[in-house]
Design a protein around this motif. Sequence first.
Motif, PDB file in Angstrom:
ATOM      1  N   ASN B 158       0.806  -1.234   0.000  1.00  0.00           N
ATOM      2  CA  ASN B 158       0.000   0.000   0.000  1.00  0.00           C
ATOM      3  C   ASN B 158       0.837   1.281   0.000  1.00  0.00           C
ATOM      4  O   ASN B 158       0.294   2.382  -0.019  1.00  0.00           O
ATOM      5  CB  ASN B 158      -0.957   0.002   1.208  1.00  0.00           C
ATOM      6  CG  ASN B 158      -0.216   0.123   2.528  1.00  0.00           C
ATOM      7  OD1 ASN B 158       0.892  -0.364   2.667  1.00  0.00           O
ATOM      8  ND2 ASN B 158      -0.844   0.796   3.484  1.00  0.00           N
ATOM      9  N   HIS B 159       2.162   1.158   0.047  1.00  0.00           N
ATOM     10  CA  HIS B 159       2.990   2.379  -0.019  1.00  0.00           C
ATOM     11  C   HIS B 159       3.151   2.836  -1.461  1.00  0.00           C
ATOM     12  O   HIS B 159       3.432   2.019  -2.336  1.00  0.00           O
ATOM     13  CB  HIS B 159       4.383   2.118   0.574  1.00  0.00           C
ATOM     14  CG  HIS B 159       4.382   2.077   2.072  1.00  0.00           C
ATOM     15  ND1 HIS B 159       5.542   2.082   2.806  1.00  0.00           N
ATOM     16  CD2 HIS B 159       3.367   2.045   2.969  1.00  0.00           C
ATOM     17  CE1 HIS B 159       5.238   2.049   4.098  1.00  0.00           C
ATOM     18  NE2 HIS B 159       3.931   2.025   4.214  1.00  0.00           N
ATOM     19  N   TYR B 160       3.008   4.114  -1.654  1.00  0.00           N
ATOM     20  CA  TYR B 160       3.221   4.683  -2.992  1.00  0.00           C
ATOM     21  C   TYR B 160       4.682   4.494  -3.352  1.00  0.00           C
ATOM     22  O   TYR B 160       5.578   5.037  -2.712  1.00  0.00           O
ATOM     23  CB  TYR B 160       2.862   6.168  -2.974  1.00  0.00           C
ATOM     24  CG  TYR B 160       3.075   6.860  -4.300  1.00  0.00           C
ATOM     25  CD1 TYR B 160       2.071   6.883  -5.262  1.00  0.00           C
ATOM     26  CD2 TYR B 160       4.284   7.503  -4.592  1.00  0.00           C
ATOM     27  CE1 TYR B 160       2.258   7.527  -6.486  1.00  0.00           C
ATOM     28  CE2 TYR B 160       4.483   8.137  -5.804  1.00  0.00           C
ATOM     29  CZ  TYR B 160       3.461   8.151  -6.737  1.00  0.00           C
ATOM     30  OH  TYR B 160       3.656   8.779  -7.943  1.00  0.00           O
ATOM     31  N   ARG B 161       4.930   3.710  -4.370  1.00  0.00           N
ATOM     32  CA  ARG B 161       6.331   3.454  -4.730  1.00  0.00           C
ATOM     33  C   ARG B 161       6.428   3.159  -6.224  1.00  0.00           C
ATOM     34  O   ARG B 161       5.974   2.117  -6.682  1.00  0.00           O
ATOM     35  CB  ARG B 161       6.887   2.278  -3.928  1.00  0.00           C
ATOM     36  CG  ARG B 161       8.368   2.056  -4.217  1.00  0.00           C
ATOM     37  CD  ARG B 161       9.076   1.373  -3.058  1.00  0.00           C
ATOM     38  NE  ARG B 161      10.500   1.645  -3.149  1.00  0.00           N
ATOM     39  CZ  ARG B 161      11.389   1.352  -2.232  1.00  0.00           C
ATOM     40  NH1 ARG B 161      11.006   0.786  -1.114  1.00  0.00           N
ATOM     41  NH2 ARG B 161      12.660   1.638  -2.409  1.00  0.00           N
ATOM     42  N   VAL B 162       6.988   4.075  -6.938  1.00  0.00           N
ATOM     43  CA  VAL B 162       7.147   3.891  -8.389  1.00  0.00           C
ATOM     44  C   VAL B 162       8.599   3.583  -8.738  1.00  0.00           C
ATOM     45  O   VAL B 162       8.918   3.287  -9.879  1.00  0.00           O
ATOM     46  CB  VAL B 162       6.678   5.136  -9.165  1.00  0.00           C
ATOM     47  CG1 VAL B 162       5.174   5.316  -9.017  1.00  0.00           C
ATOM     48  CG2 VAL B 162       7.408   6.380  -8.692  1.00  0.00           C
ATOM     49  N   GLY B 163       9.453   3.663  -7.731  1.00  0.00           N
ATOM     50  CA  GLY B 163      10.868   3.416  -8.015  1.00  0.00           C
ATOM     51  C   GLY B 163      11.481   2.494  -6.998  1.00  0.00           C
ATOM     52  O   GLY B 163      10.813   1.999  -6.100  1.00  0.00           O
ATOM     53  N   GLY B 164      12.762   2.281  -7.165  1.00  0.00           N
ATOM     54  CA  GLY B 164      13.466   1.460  -6.194  1.00  0.00           C
ATOM     55  C   GLY B 164      14.760   0.934  -6.746  1.00  0.00           C
ATOM     56  O   GLY B 164      15.099   1.162  -7.910  1.00  0.00           O
ATOM     57  N   PRO B 165      15.491   0.211  -5.888  1.00  0.00           N
ATOM     58  CA  PRO B 165      16.776  -0.340  -6.322  1.00  0.00           C
ATOM     59  C   PRO B 165      16.571  -1.456  -7.335  1.00  0.00           C
ATOM     60  O   PRO B 165      15.721  -2.317  -7.146  1.00  0.00           O
ATOM     61  CB  PRO B 165      17.368  -0.892  -5.018  1.00  0.00           C
ATOM     62  CG  PRO B 165      16.176  -1.152  -4.137  1.00  0.00           C
ATOM     63  CD  PRO B 165      15.157  -0.118  -4.489  1.00  0.00           C
ATOM     64  N   ARG B 166      17.318  -1.409  -8.409  1.00  0.00           N
ATOM     65  CA  ARG B 166      17.230  -2.449  -9.442  1.00  0.00           C
ATOM     66  C   ARG B 166      18.532  -3.223  -9.554  1.00  0.00           C
ATOM     67  O   ARG B 166      18.518  -4.391  -9.902  1.00  0.00           O
ATOM     68  CB  ARG B 166      16.915  -1.811 -10.798  1.00  0.00           C
ATOM     69  CG  ARG B 166      15.613  -1.024 -10.834  1.00  0.00           C
ATOM     70  CD  ARG B 166      14.387  -1.932 -10.804  1.00  0.00           C
ATOM     71  NE  ARG B 166      13.155  -1.140 -10.752  1.00  0.00           N
ATOM     72  CZ  ARG B 166      12.396  -1.028  -9.662  1.00  0.00           C
ATOM     73  NH1 ARG B 166      12.712  -1.656  -8.553  1.00  0.00           N
ATOM     74  NH2 ARG B 166      11.298  -0.287  -9.692  1.00  0.00           N
ATOM     75  N   TRP B 167      19.660  -2.533  -9.327  1.00  0.00           N
ATOM     76  CA  TRP B 167      20.968  -3.149  -9.551  1.00  0.00           C
ATOM     77  C   TRP B 167      21.941  -2.751  -8.452  1.00  0.00           C
ATOM     78  O   TRP B 167      21.807  -1.674  -7.863  1.00  0.00           O
ATOM     79  CB  TRP B 167      21.569  -2.663 -10.888  1.00  0.00           C
ATOM     80  CG  TRP B 167      20.717  -2.940 -12.077  1.00  0.00           C
ATOM     81  CD1 TRP B 167      19.832  -2.082 -12.663  1.00  0.00           C
ATOM     82  CD2 TRP B 167      20.658  -4.157 -12.826  1.00  0.00           C
ATOM     83  NE1 TRP B 167      19.229  -2.692 -13.742  1.00  0.00           N
ATOM     84  CE2 TRP B 167      19.717  -3.957 -13.870  1.00  0.00           C
ATOM     85  CE3 TRP B 167      21.318  -5.393 -12.730  1.00  0.00           C
ATOM     86  CZ2 TRP B 167      19.415  -4.949 -14.796  1.00  0.00           C
ATOM     87  CZ3 TRP B 167      21.018  -6.373 -13.658  1.00  0.00           C
ATOM     88  CH2 TRP B 167      20.072  -6.155 -14.675  1.00  0.00           C
ATOM     89  N   LEU B 168      22.921  -3.604  -8.246  1.00  0.00           N
ATOM     90  CA  LEU B 168      24.037  -3.289  -7.359  1.00  0.00           C
ATOM     91  C   LEU B 168      25.320  -3.636  -8.113  1.00  0.00           C
ATOM     92  O   LEU B 168      25.466  -4.762  -8.603  1.00  0.00           O
ATOM     93  CB  LEU B 168      23.955  -4.124  -6.073  1.00  0.00           C
ATOM     94  CG  LEU B 168      25.222  -4.169  -5.204  1.00  0.00           C
ATOM     95  CD1 LEU B 168      25.562  -2.795  -4.646  1.00  0.00           C
ATOM     96  CD2 LEU B 168      25.051  -5.172  -4.050  1.00  0.00           C
ATOM     97  N   VAL B 169      26.200  -2.666  -8.209  1.00  0.00           N
ATOM     98  CA  VAL B 169      27.480  -2.893  -8.880  1.00  0.00           C
ATOM     99  C   VAL B 169      28.608  -2.607  -7.888  1.00  0.00           C
ATOM    100  O   VAL B 169      28.571  -1.595  -7.172  1.00  0.00           O
ATOM    101  CB  VAL B 169      27.625  -1.978 -10.121  1.00  0.00           C
ATOM    102  CG1 VAL B 169      29.019  -2.109 -10.730  1.00  0.00           C
ATOM    103  CG2 VAL B 169      26.562  -2.319 -11.162  1.00  0.00           C
ATOM    104  N   THR B 170      29.567  -3.536  -7.829  1.00  0.00           N
ATOM    105  CA  THR B 170      30.764  -3.343  -6.996  1.00  0.00           C
ATOM    106  C   THR B 170      31.992  -3.643  -7.848  1.00  0.00           C
ATOM    107  O   THR B 170      31.880  -3.972  -9.019  1.00  0.00           O
ATOM    108  CB  THR B 170      30.770  -4.310  -5.791  1.00  0.00           C
ATOM    109  OG1 THR B 170      31.001  -5.638  -6.280  1.00  0.00           O
ATOM    110  CG2 THR B 170      29.475  -4.266  -5.012  1.00  0.00           C
TER     111      THR B 170
END
Lengths: 270, 248
Positions: B158-170
Amino acid sequence: MSRVTLEQLVSKISSGDKLAIPPEYSGVAMAATRALLTRGVKNLHLIACPQAGLQADLLIGAGCVATVEAAGISLGESGLAPRFRDAAQQGKIRMLDATCPAIQSGLQAAEKGIPFLPIRGILGSDLIDLRDDWLVIDNPYTEGDPLLLVPAIQPDVSLFHAPLGDDYGNVWVGIRRELMLMAHASKSTLVTVEKRYKGDLLADPVYAAGTIPHMYITATAEVAGGMRPLGFFGDGSVTDVEHLAGYEKLARSQQGFEQYLQEQGIEVGS
Amino acid sequence: MSGVQQVPAETNEELLAAVLGRLVADSTHTVVGANSPIPASAALLAAGLSEGNHQVTILGSREFMQFTDGGKELFDYAAQGRMDAFFVGGGQIDGQANINLVGVGDYPGTKLRLPGSFGSAYLYHLVPNVVLFRKEHSRRVLVPKVDFISAAGLSPANHYRVGGPRWLVTELVVMKFDADRGRFYLQSIHAGHDLDEVLDRTGFEFDYDPEPAVTPPVDDQELALLRTSVRESLQPVYPGFCSRAFGQ
């Protein structure tokens, strides 16, 4: 509004004030900060709008600050802000940790004369648990949509450096409109200006668009180079990174910090 | 050991810039935070390869800054969905993609106080393609659980969320974040490293293929762009980085 000396300008900042300062990519009043250290103030509530660096670290190291409200305090490329870090780790300052748009929204609420503003994102962050003054409500227009509210932030004083000021008290900031937001939100605004503009900034439509009108400005002082050693958008100068790297090294200890102040000829008042 | 040293075709920085650049290749507007030379190189590389359809903003630069309404404009712009990719780092990153930029240890008496959350707590929810980048790959950084959540990797439905983490690069890997499973998947390992090393140096659990893919090397076109137009564009913003990060 009045045109004053640097010393008169900083005399308008009192112990216990909520003092708003700009980010380092904007116009930081460093000469005024050194003068403020010499004047000696205590228990400031520093509001970084929304982040700060050397200026905040100097004020913290010199014992002028009781509370820091910020989204971030660092020396940028030159590393962590050592006096801030030490004070935060030892609990010598009260931290009001925030995130950039929460501070900007708080200032915007003050600018609008309203008690709070809703803001997207942030839900799930531990910041919300820390901040007793932030509230999560249900969006009254749409059921089942939790939304964060942040209260208005009204500084007692905003302090910054700007490229131009005229005899009427108008101050030109160009596209650095976070300075305008700070001035709109604050009870008083103190500005060091790089140069005096001969004429009326509001009379020239090209300047007027980026000008803070005199109603918001409490006093200005003409201080050429007033942002050094930091860079300045007004003249394209860049930050003296060697100075900052040297500071970062010295200020890792309180003794080293005192040595820095001595080398810079800054006497901290009490 | 033959004693013959092979001259690497690319520097570590060039590889990381190319890898990050591929992850934002489909963007129309990528924003890079301050003090982030490798992500800035990546964004400029992706923009260069897009033939002009990809706008780049680099905070802290004069050259790649198009906003005129003060510091808040970027955040308003993001909340409206106008920005589609952003790079963010983290003092600590955990297996649920929570990030910590505030400090190590119990708040507020932290063992190590970090600068603060900056815009992460907000942008993490609003920018569709957030790419986590932290060069150091260690158990100190990649922890089972962050000590403080600056920005949360996962949200209730129920939280408005259109984005977020997609990738992690090290410096070792590319990992893809699967929000449904709440876990990272090891997408590829950079040449010269192996799965044992990755498992040894990662503090959180993640999904992986027992024979993971190797990160494709920098191709000729990427390398040419990095060493010419990207380097030239970045020179005024990161002079020190430009003099050491790019090969000849």
